[in-house]
Design an enzyme around this catalytic site. Sequence first.
Site, PDB file in Angstrom:
ATOM      1  N   LYS A  44      -0.753  36.724 -10.468  1.00 48.67           N
ATOM      2  CA  LYS A  44      -1.764  35.550 -10.314  1.00 48.67           C
ATOM      3  C   LYS A  44      -2.550  35.740  -9.263  1.00 48.67           C
ATOM      4  CE  LYS A  44       1.127  32.322 -12.320  1.00 48.67           C
ATOM      5  NZ  LYS A  44       1.063  31.013 -13.075  1.00 48.67           N
TER       6      LYS A  44
ATOM      7  N   SER B 225       3.606  24.653  -7.520  1.00 48.23           N
ATOM      8  CA  SER B 225       4.663  24.928  -6.574  1.00 48.23           C
ATOM      9  C   SER B 225       5.012  26.420  -6.668  1.00 48.23           C
ATOM     10  CB  SER B 225       5.973  23.906  -6.786  1.00 48.23           C
ATOM     11  OG  SER B 225       6.089  24.259  -8.111  1.00 48.23           O
TER      12      SER B 225
END
Lengths: 314, 314
Positions: free
Chosen positions: A53, A78
């Site tokens: 990511k 989250s």
Amino acid sequence: MIFPSETKLLETISRVTPHVHQTPVITSSFINKLTGAEVVFKCENFQKMGAFKMRGAINAILQLSEAQKKAGVVTHSSGNFAQALSLAAKNLGVKAYIVMPSNAPTVKKEAVKGYGGIITESEPTLQAREAAASKIEREKGATFLHPSNNLDVILGQGTAASELLKKHSDLNAIFTPVGGGGLIAGTALSVHYFGKNCRTIGGEPMAADDAFRSLQSGKIETNTTANTIADGLKTNLGDVNFPIIQQLVSDIIRVEETEIKAAMQLLWERLKLVTEASSAVPLAALIRDRHRFKGEKVGIVLSGGNVDLLNLPF
Amino acid sequence: MIFPSETKLLETISRVTPHVHQTPVITSSFINKLTGAEVVFKCENFQKMGAFKMRGAINAILQLSEAQKKAGVVTHSSGNFAQALSLAAKNLGVKAYIVMPSNAPTVKKEAVKGYGGIITESEPTLQAREAAASKIEREKGATFLHPSNNLDVILGQGTAASELLKKHSDLNAIFTPVGGGGLIAGTALSVHYFGKNCRTIGGEPMAADDAFRSLQSGKIETNTTANTIADGLKTNLGDVNFPIIQQLVSDIIRVEETEIKAAMQLLWERLKLVTEASSAVPLAALIRDRHRFKGEKVGIVLSGGNVDLLNLPF
């Protein structure tokens, strides 16, 4: 649908590469014997902050104007994107506002704080998270970056597969997990432009098979429940990545929870890699359907390694 | 004492290299910041069968005559050398007889069997294990290979540090764990011949500090108890490796159990490496005495990654 051009992907690679690790590629004779394929693992668990990511977050921030960078970025997550956006922003001198559900594990909140992210807690519903993020957009002028349904994020995630194809141009397939769709859409673009007779395959938990069903029905499906240890894969596809996935992904293979756990154990015990459960899903998919890939050369993107050591499934 | 010559070490490298993995070297900006040193990790957890012991086992078997190879090899070990000798022997078409204590964990027995080792169980005392090994020597004509007190084994273990120094010739120190003494003695030989202003440092659990005490007293000391999670480091030095260690090892740094656990957690959480507790000992030693290595370039040999996932210290 018009895909982002090859030029755009090449520009992304040039933009992202100086800011991320060129992660190593690892092989295992045990896995090769088990699957009958020649398997190469792209180790994004060794990426900065521990997951692919970082690539998308870096690319998205680098595409902002100076004024936008000054006002900061905001997301709700989250998971790994919260950490990725925090670290990418910090490395680029930008503020990152992260909306996290109040029930997110302490270890994840601490990690975001450790990377300099500014946390706002919200009720653990999608509506509450979106509302909290909108408020920050309005009040701080921050730019909202979606974890997976943003074209710059998607292009950034695709650079992992580009690196892999540069090293192994003869891959017949690249497997990734399917969560929000950013990684598989980016991978599919890289395979489309840089692969030779190569296809993109998704691995998805049976218990959260929204992408599989979306490809069947032709519209974005959701999960009503998602009882899987692959907690990064519970999210749904979005309107930016779904058309890319529809046209460029060959297949999504669904796997049972026991298969995910077994594949995760192989990655830890045999490959000595700390990887999260989501990373085990594409390996589980390859093992399940190994008869279809016999004699082929297969790449697997190991998405990340951020796990809670106090809460392992073994 | 006359050490094995540089030529002998170079011959060992040529002999061993085709049979083992050139394991990757990994760095971590987090660890660099934490220690103030530039640290490179030699990942022998990615070695065949998951530990550096493969190197010594391969070298020792390759040095046998054809007649000796035909009769097989024997050792007593409940740890990585049992697996290493089994796999090295299998790869070279040789029989391996492994004496294991009856109380050895099932997972270790299964691993030895998986690599083709022929197990003889004995009472869990050193005497019983030695007696069982002697019986196999007599009855099968097998050659006994000690896990750490054999010059060919020592030279083989040294090839990990040789590889590391070939990649990073400017290391100021190489840290290894100290168990039976094979790895640190071999490393010290490589540092002696191939290092430039480089020293060899051992890490040892406070709870099993026989090597530290041996260097102080000038004779081989033993551990009466050894209550450490670094279960590969409970063994004592031997008359072959001790003189090498006495002359070529600069220092042994002792660490507490809490320091070993913390270092192991860093390796898993931050570096995403499945490593055994023994591998964490040299990192714990560097962290403990980091003021002495500030600004230096330090190599750490991560000895192995064979752990029982059902029995982690986290």
